[in-house]
Design an enzyme around this catalytic site. Sequence first.
Site, PDB file in Angstrom:
ATOM      1  N   PRO A   1       0.709  -1.337  -0.005  1.00 46.12           N
ATOM      2  CA  PRO A   1      -0.108   0.080   0.015  1.00 46.12           C
ATOM      3  C   PRO A   1       0.573   1.075  -0.001  1.00 46.12           C
ATOM      4  CG  PRO A   1      -0.908  -1.700   1.762  1.00 46.12           C
ATOM      5  CD  PRO A   1       0.383  -1.947   1.214  1.00 46.12           C
ATOM      6  N   SER A   2       0.465   2.326  -0.485  1.00 49.92           N
ATOM      7  CA  SER A   2       1.028   3.619  -0.519  1.00 49.92           C
ATOM      8  C   SER A   2       2.222   3.652  -1.106  1.00 49.92           C
ATOM      9  CB  SER A   2       0.922   4.294   0.701  1.00 49.92           C
ATOM     10  OG  SER A   2      -0.294   4.206   1.399  1.00 49.92           O
ATOM     11  N   ARG A   3       2.405   2.686  -2.063  1.00 52.80           N
ATOM     12  CA  ARG A   3       3.518   2.751  -2.916  1.00 52.80           C
ATOM     13  C   ARG A   3       4.914   2.505  -2.425  1.00 52.80           C
ATOM     14  NH1 ARG A   3       0.230   2.362  -5.992  1.00 52.80           N
ATOM     15  NH2 ARG A   3      -0.194   3.445  -7.740  1.00 52.80           N
ATOM     16  N   LEU A   4       4.716   1.852  -0.896  1.00 49.79           N
ATOM     17  CA  LEU A   4       5.747   1.432   0.045  1.00 49.79           C
ATOM     18  C   LEU A   4       6.059   0.007  -0.369  1.00 49.79           C
ATOM     19  CD1 LEU A   4       4.591   3.403   3.190  1.00 49.79           C
ATOM     20  CD2 LEU A   4       6.307   4.269   1.326  1.00 49.79           C
TER      21      LEU A   4
END
Length: 228
Positions: free
Chosen positions: A199-202
């Site tokens: 998630p959230s490009r992490l």
Amino acid sequence: MTLGTVITQPSPDSLKVTAHEQYNTPDHLTPTNVLPDPLAQFRQWFTAIQSAVHEPEAMTLSTATAAGVPSSRTVLLKQVDSHGFVFFTNYASRKSRELAENPHAALSFYWREVAKQVRVVGRAERVSRAESEEYFRSRPLGSQIGAWASRQSSVVAEGEVQARVDRFMEEFGGEVPAPDFWGGWRIVPDEVEFWLGKPSRLHDRVCYTRVEGTPDDAPQWKIVRLSP
């Protein structure tokens, strides 16, 4: 993954992607939970995703001319052995010409259904003639004839390829020899990265880099975590 791709058209000659799917895979990827050999790690991932991913063997191959002008296309992985990643093609094609003059190449696998990617940077070498002929014999008759009929990457007139198909079907019948202008390439990796969507490009990213000076038949690898 949750769906969230949004496309807008601010003007007739432009498109903007303002949102995208969010990845949320339950697994975790770290240097401590991967195998010590990237080729073994790739085989593990590849085997595990067979039932979930359509055409997992599709990979983007990037090559470049001697002057560094790049080009990319999708080809099909046919083998992963202890030395690298193997695909087959016409040796007169653009990809083969570029690999012959500049052996540096890159591969990229994107398995959307499981939010995984693999990126490879390495050196190209031709596989042995025996390997090429063995694989050629496993191809369907139509694909064997197609290898003879297609002067890959050259300009062709309408109906020209089919005319050659018809001619070679008549010439060879049911037993087709492997063309001497066709065969395999192996990309021997110097760097392999495994990517897991989060998630959230992490995202989780683990990269293997070949230790300089270690031989191809017994390479050593430095394994690190990369920032998303």
